[in-house]
Design a protein around this motif. Structure first.
Motif, PDB file in Angstrom:
ATOM      1  N   ILE A  73     -15.640  -9.704  -2.625  1.00 14.97           N
ATOM      2  CA  ILE A  73     -16.871 -10.203  -3.237  1.00 14.97           C
ATOM      3  C   ILE A  73     -16.852 -11.731  -3.314  1.00 14.97           C
ATOM      4  O   ILE A  73     -17.856 -12.401  -3.021  1.00 14.97           O
ATOM      5  CB  ILE A  73     -17.072  -9.596  -4.641  1.00 14.97           C
ATOM      6  N   ASN A  74     -15.717 -12.304  -3.699  1.00 10.04           N
ATOM      7  CA  ASN A  74     -15.615 -13.766  -3.775  1.00 10.04           C
ATOM      8  C   ASN A  74     -15.840 -14.420  -2.416  1.00 10.04           C
ATOM      9  O   ASN A  74     -16.556 -15.422  -2.312  1.00 10.04           O
ATOM     10  CB  ASN A  74     -14.242 -14.170  -4.329  1.00 10.04           C
ATOM     11  N   VAL A  75     -15.232 -13.860  -1.396  1.00 11.99           N
ATOM     12  CA  VAL A  75     -15.380 -14.421  -0.047  1.00 11.99           C
ATOM     13  C   VAL A  75     -16.823 -14.301   0.431  1.00 11.99           C
ATOM     14  O   VAL A  75     -17.392 -15.250   0.988  1.00 11.99           O
ATOM     15  CB  VAL A  75     -14.411 -13.727   0.938  1.00 11.99           C
ATOM     16  N   LEU A  76     -17.431 -13.134   0.218  1.00 11.70           N
ATOM     17  CA  LEU A  76     -18.823 -12.942   0.632  1.00 11.70           C
ATOM     18  C   LEU A  76     -19.761 -13.889  -0.107  1.00 11.70           C
ATOM     19  O   LEU A  76     -20.684 -14.459   0.494  1.00 11.70           O
ATOM     20  CB  LEU A  76     -19.248 -11.489   0.403  1.00 11.70           C
ATOM     21  N   MET A  77     -19.543 -14.080  -1.410  1.00  9.18           N
ATOM     22  CA  MET A  77     -20.375 -14.993  -2.185  1.00  9.18           C
ATOM     23  C   MET A  77     -20.188 -16.435  -1.724  1.00  9.18           C
ATOM     24  O   MET A  77     -21.146 -17.218  -1.691  1.00  9.18           O
ATOM     25  CB  MET A  77     -20.049 -14.869  -3.675  1.00  9.18           C
ATOM     26  N   PHE A  78     -18.970 -16.800  -1.352  1.00  7.97           N
ATOM     27  CA  PHE A  78     -18.718 -18.146  -0.849  1.00  7.97           C
ATOM     28  C   PHE A  78     -19.464 -18.382   0.458  1.00  7.97           C
ATOM     29  O   PHE A  78     -20.104 -19.424   0.647  1.00  7.97           O
ATOM     30  CB  PHE A  78     -17.216 -18.353  -0.646  1.00  7.97           C
ATOM     31  N   ILE A  79     -19.409 -17.412   1.356  1.00  7.01           N
ATOM     32  CA  ILE A  79     -20.121 -17.533   2.640  1.00  7.01           C
ATOM     33  C   ILE A  79     -21.626 -17.597   2.399  1.00  7.01           C
ATOM     34  O   ILE A  79     -22.329 -18.426   2.983  1.00  7.01           O
ATOM     35  CB  ILE A  79     -19.760 -16.344   3.553  1.00  7.01           C
ATOM     36  N   LEU A  80     -22.126 -16.727   1.502  1.00  9.76           N
ATOM     37  CA  LEU A  80     -23.566 -16.669   1.229  1.00  9.76           C
ATOM     38  C   LEU A  80     -24.083 -17.989   0.665  1.00  9.76           C
ATOM     39  O   LEU A  80     -25.091 -18.522   1.144  1.00  9.76           O
ATOM     40  CB  LEU A  80     -23.854 -15.529   0.255  1.00  9.76           C
ATOM     41  N   THR A  81     -23.406 -18.517  -0.360  1.00 11.99           N
ATOM     42  CA  THR A  81     -23.919 -19.704  -1.052  1.00 11.99           C
ATOM     43  C   THR A  81     -23.546 -21.015  -0.366  1.00 11.99           C
ATOM     44  O   THR A  81     -24.137 -22.050  -0.666  1.00 11.99           O
ATOM     45  CB  THR A  81     -23.420 -19.729  -2.509  1.00 11.99           C
TER      46      THR A  81
ATOM     47  N   MET B 110     -10.805 -25.017  -0.106  1.00  7.03           N
ATOM     48  CA  MET B 110      -9.478 -25.038  -0.726  1.00  7.03           C
ATOM     49  C   MET B 110      -9.505 -24.376  -2.102  1.00  7.03           C
ATOM     50  O   MET B 110      -8.533 -23.736  -2.514  1.00  7.03           O
ATOM     51  CB  MET B 110      -8.970 -26.474  -0.834  1.00  7.03           C
ATOM     52  N   HIS B 111     -10.627 -24.533  -2.802  1.00 10.05           N
ATOM     53  CA  HIS B 111     -10.773 -23.934  -4.126  1.00 10.05           C
ATOM     54  C   HIS B 111     -10.674 -22.409  -4.037  1.00 10.05           C
ATOM     55  O   HIS B 111      -9.885 -21.777  -4.756  1.00 10.05           O
ATOM     56  CB  HIS B 111     -12.124 -24.360  -4.726  1.00 10.05           C
ATOM     57  N   ILE B 112     -11.441 -21.820  -3.158  1.00 11.52           N
ATOM     58  CA  ILE B 112     -11.424 -20.357  -3.052  1.00 11.52           C
ATOM     59  C   ILE B 112     -10.115 -19.859  -2.434  1.00 11.52           C
ATOM     60  O   ILE B 112      -9.589 -18.810  -2.835  1.00 11.52           O
ATOM     61  CB  ILE B 112     -12.653 -19.837  -2.265  1.00 11.52           C
ATOM     62  N   LEU B 113      -9.554 -20.597  -1.492  1.00 14.29           N
ATOM     63  CA  LEU B 113      -8.290 -20.185  -0.889  1.00 14.29           C
ATOM     64  C   LEU B 113      -7.178 -20.124  -1.925  1.00 14.29           C
ATOM     65  O   LEU B 113      -6.424 -19.144  -1.993  1.00 14.29           O
ATOM     66  CB  LEU B 113      -7.900 -21.146   0.240  1.00 14.29           C
ATOM     67  N   PHE B 114      -7.077 -21.172  -2.742  1.00 12.95           N
ATOM     68  CA  PHE B 114      -6.022 -21.206  -3.763  1.00 12.95           C
ATOM     69  C   PHE B 114      -6.208 -20.072  -4.765  1.00 12.95           C
ATOM     70  O   PHE B 114      -5.247 -19.378  -5.131  1.00 12.95           O
ATOM     71  CB  PHE B 114      -6.034 -22.559  -4.483  1.00 12.95           C
TER      72      PHE B 114
ATOM     73  N   MET C 178      -7.858 -17.156  -4.404  1.00 16.59           N
ATOM     74  CA  MET C 178      -7.659 -15.827  -3.830  1.00 16.59           C
ATOM     75  C   MET C 178      -6.189 -15.571  -3.492  1.00 16.59           C
ATOM     76  O   MET C 178      -5.698 -14.442  -3.641  1.00 16.59           O
ATOM     77  CB  MET C 178      -8.539 -15.646  -2.594  1.00 16.59           C
ATOM     78  N   LEU C 179      -5.471 -16.590  -3.070  1.00 18.86           N
ATOM     79  CA  LEU C 179      -4.033 -16.437  -2.818  1.00 18.86           C
ATOM     80  C   LEU C 179      -3.285 -16.137  -4.111  1.00 18.86           C
ATOM     81  O   LEU C 179      -2.363 -15.321  -4.135  1.00 18.86           O
ATOM     82  CB  LEU C 179      -3.473 -17.699  -2.150  1.00 18.86           C
ATOM     83  N   THR C 180      -3.686 -16.797  -5.187  1.00 21.39           N
ATOM     84  CA  THR C 180      -3.055 -16.552  -6.478  1.00 21.39           C
ATOM     85  C   THR C 180      -3.356 -15.137  -6.957  1.00 21.39           C
ATOM     86  O   THR C 180      -2.464 -14.427  -7.438  1.00 21.39           O
ATOM     87  CB  THR C 180      -3.547 -17.573  -7.526  1.00 21.39           C
ATOM     88  N   LEU C 181      -4.598 -14.705  -6.813  1.00 14.90           N
ATOM     89  CA  LEU C 181      -4.965 -13.338  -7.202  1.00 14.90           C
ATOM     90  C   LEU C 181      -4.213 -12.318  -6.357  1.00 14.90           C
ATOM     91  O   LEU C 181      -3.730 -11.302  -6.880  1.00 14.90           O
ATOM     92  CB  LEU C 181      -6.472 -13.140  -7.057  1.00 14.90           C
ATOM     93  N   TRP C 182      -4.113 -12.582  -5.059  1.00 15.79           N
ATOM     94  CA  TRP C 182      -3.382 -11.684  -4.152  1.00 15.79           C
ATOM     95  C   TRP C 182      -1.904 -11.604  -4.533  1.00 15.79           C
ATOM     96  O   TRP C 182      -1.265 -10.559  -4.381  1.00 15.79           O
ATOM     97  CB  TRP C 182      -3.544 -12.183  -2.722  1.00 15.79           C
ATOM     98  N   SER C 183      -1.345 -12.694  -5.079  1.00 16.63           N
ATOM     99  CA  SER C 183       0.077 -12.733  -5.433  1.00 16.63           C
ATOM    100  C   SER C 183       0.374 -11.961  -6.718  1.00 16.63           C
ATOM    101  O   SER C 183       1.401 -11.292  -6.822  1.00 16.63           O
ATOM    102  CB  SER C 183       0.539 -14.187  -5.605  1.00 16.63           C
ATOM    103  N   PHE C 184      -0.510 -12.064  -7.713  1.00 11.39           N
ATOM    104  CA  PHE C 184      -0.227 -11.481  -9.022  1.00 11.39           C
ATOM    105  C   PHE C 184      -1.035 -10.217  -9.326  1.00 11.39           C
ATOM    106  O   PHE C 184      -0.580  -9.365 -10.085  1.00 11.39           O
ATOM    107  CB  PHE C 184      -0.492 -12.521 -10.122  1.00 11.39           C
TER     108      PHE C 184
END
Length: 242
Positions: A15-23, A60-64, A66-72
């Motif tokens: 959802i975060n990635v799709l919203m980033f692409i959309l907006t 970079m904002h969304i990458l950091f 999402m990587l943090t969410l993926w890690s924890f």
């Protein structure tokens, strides 16, 4: 590999990635509509309390985040179960929004009092901060620092999943305090029970001192506080969840 991520964490990332692409590329006009403005700003809409968690200010904002969410996230989702993990995520995001805007309220009230005492029309600043009607135009306030700061508070939205993710990381630190992690600015692995308090103290200092650098540090603190509280409540029953 992506299919191995538990469903709630995976869907939040999608959802975060799709919203980033959309907006960012398809409908940029939605950015201000969905970002989280100060609740007394004319730009604020009730749904922004939730939608701001899925908005990001750059790649970079969304990458950091999402990587943090993926890690924890996956560890907590498996430990707590999908329902409580989802509650943790959104409650932390709401806590971030609340604490950030509580401090905003204090700052806005301070600026409003100073401007009123200087016979500046504060109501006009609030009216002119409506981006939908007037667009971005700080020109009338360039010669008055307090007026410019008030205008900036009213037109600058809070965006990102950072508050919710800080709640996830704080919950992880509470449930697994002896786990060792390394961060970009602290490359040596440290036990999370020592690292997390340092991050929180620094965030409080930066948020209160005004050295924000475009980062909502107090939102991080609000999210972490909610994550810590929920994890403290739930950890007695951790094995029952499993």
């Amino acid at each position: 590999m992506f299919n191995n991520i538990p469903p709630v964490t995976r869907n939040i990332i999608i959802i975060n990635v799709l919203m980033f692409i959309l907006t960012s590329f398809m409908m940029p006009q939605l950015y201000n509509t969905l970002s989280g403005f100060y609740p007394f700003s004319p730009n604020f809409k009730s749904w922004q309390i939730i939608t701001h968690m899925f908005m990001h200010g750059g790649l970079m904002h969304i990458l950091f985040n999402m990587l943090t969410l993926w890690s924890f996230g996956p560890i907590l989702e498996q430990s707590l179960g999908e329902k409580k993990y989802l509650i943790l995520y959104f409650a932390s995001g709401l806590g971030a929004f609340f604490l950030f805007n509580l401090w905003n309220f204090y700052e806005v009230q301070q600026l409003t009092n100073e401007l009123t005492n200087a016979n500046v029309n504060v109501a006009e600043i609030f009216m002119k901060s409506d981006l939908k009607k007037f667009g971005f135009d700080p020109t009338p306030y360039l010669n008055n620092k307090q007026a410019l700061n008030l205008y900036a508070d009213l037109i600058t939205p809070m965006v990102g999943a950072s508050g919710a993710i800080f709640g996830v990381v704080a919950a992880f630190a509470t449930l697994y305090p002896d786990a060792k992690i390394a961060m970009m600015f602290i490359p040596i692995p440290m036990k999370v029970k020592y690292l997390m308090p340092v991050v929180i103290v620094v965030s409080i200092f930066l948020g209160v001192s005004g050295n924000v650098g475009g980062i909502a540090h107090l939102a991080h603190v609000g999210g972490a506080l909610v994550g810590w509280i929920l994890a403290r409540i739930w950890r007695k029953h951790l094995y029952r969840f499993n």
